[in-house]
Design a protein around this motif. Sequence first.
Motif, PDB file in Angstrom:
ATOM      1  N   TYR A 111       5.315  -6.447  -4.843  1.00  0.00           N
ATOM      2  CA  TYR A 111       4.661  -7.636  -5.803  1.00  0.00           C
ATOM      3  C   TYR A 111       3.710  -6.780  -6.581  1.00  0.00           C
ATOM      4  N   GLY A 112       2.885  -6.015  -6.092  1.00  0.00           N
ATOM      5  CA  GLY A 112       1.943  -5.268  -6.959  1.00  0.00           C
ATOM      6  C   GLY A 112       2.460  -4.302  -7.848  1.00  0.00           C
ATOM      7  N   THR A 114      -4.045  -9.747  -8.102  1.00  0.00           N
ATOM      8  CA  THR A 114      -2.825  -9.501  -8.743  1.00  0.00           C
ATOM      9  C   THR A 114      -2.413 -10.786  -9.454  1.00  0.00           C
ATOM     10  N   THR A 159      -5.412  -8.162  -2.353  1.00  0.00           N
ATOM     11  CA  THR A 159      -4.439  -7.659  -3.274  1.00  0.00           C
ATOM     12  C   THR A 159      -3.768  -8.750  -4.123  1.00  0.00           C
ATOM     13  N   VAL A 206      -2.421  -1.690  -3.259  1.00  0.00           N
ATOM     14  CA  VAL A 206      -0.928  -1.260  -3.520  1.00  0.00           C
ATOM     15  C   VAL A 206      -0.896  -0.138  -2.769  1.00  0.00           C
ATOM     16  N   SER A 236      -4.797  -0.342  -8.463  1.00  0.00           N
ATOM     17  CA  SER A 236      -5.055  -0.928  -7.244  1.00  0.00           C
ATOM     18  C   SER A 236      -4.958  -0.319  -5.933  1.00  0.00           C
TER      19      SER A 236
END
Length: 311
Positions: free
Chosen positions: A111-112, A188, A184, A132, A129
Motif C-alpha cells: 500500500y505504501g 499514506t 503508516t 514502509v 516513509s
Amino acid sequence: MALITRTTSPAGDPIAGLLAADAIPIDTPAARRALQAGALEARRAALATAETLLRLGNPLLAAILCVSFVHIFHTVAAIKPGSVAALHLPDWLYHLTAAALTVAIDAVALYGIAAGGATRLAGLSPARSWGVAFFLLTTFLLNATFVVRYAPSLTAELRGTILPALDLLFGILLPAAIPVGLATVERTMARLQAAHLRLTVEVTAIEELLRPVAKKPQNASERILGECADRGFGGNADGPAGAVSGGRPASFTLDTVLAAGEGAGVIRRADLIQQLGCSETTLDRLLAEGLARGAIARAGRGAYRVLRGEA
C-alpha cells in the motif's frame, strides 16, 4: 506552454518531469495538444489509482484493528479474580487473526509503495516513509525464517543459532506492526487525499482546454462580414463579388475563392482566410460548395487545387 504550473516538482524525478506540461519545448499547436492529451491520460490513470487506494485504506485499517483487538482482549481478559474462569478463544479465531496479521504486513508494505507512485504522478514530492521500510524489513525476515527453517543445505547447528535470534526479533517486530501499521496507513491516506485533489483539478482543467470550441473571427469587422455573407446580405450570392472600402468584397462567393486560387496551383485554407479576409465559417461553406460542384479538389490536409474549366 504550461497548462498547470506546479509549485513543487521533485528534483530528479523522471515521472514528474515527464508529466509536466512544459517539460518538452514544442512549437506547433498540434504537438502541444498531443502532449496535453498524453498528460491527461497519465493523470487520469494516477487519479484512478489514488481513488482505488483510498477505498482500500479503511478496510486495511479495520483488519489491523481487528488483529489488535483479539490480542489485547486476550491479554486484558487474563487480568481477573481467581473465581472467574479463564478465557478460551476458539482455535479458528487464533488462526484467522494470524492470517489477518500476515496479510496486513504485506498489504501495508504494498500500500505504501503504490501510494508513493500515485503521489509522484500527482507532482507531490515523495515522502520517506519509515513505516514502509519497517514492513519491508519484517516481510524479509519472516520469509528468511521460512527458508532457514526448511532449507535442506543448512546444518542443524546453524539453524539452532539463527532461528532463536529471529524468534526473539519477532517478539519485538510483530507487536510493533500494529501501531506502525495504523500510523503508516493513516499518513499514506492523507497524502493520497492531497494527490486526489490535485489530480482532480488538473484533469478537469486539461479536459476543459482540450474540449472542442468554435473558433471566432479575429476581429469585429471579420465577424460582421462573415455573418452578412452567411445570411446572403451585401450582394447576390451567385453573382460577382461586390467591393467595399479597402478592396474587400462585401459578400464572398465560390467565384471569389476560384479567383484567389487561379494560377496558384495548390492553395491552403489558412492562406485563403488571410488573403480574402473572410470568416472560417464562410470559407468552409464555399470550399464545400466547390468540392460538390467539382470546381475544387483536395490536395492534402487543409490544401486545395482549383480545377479550371470544370466548375
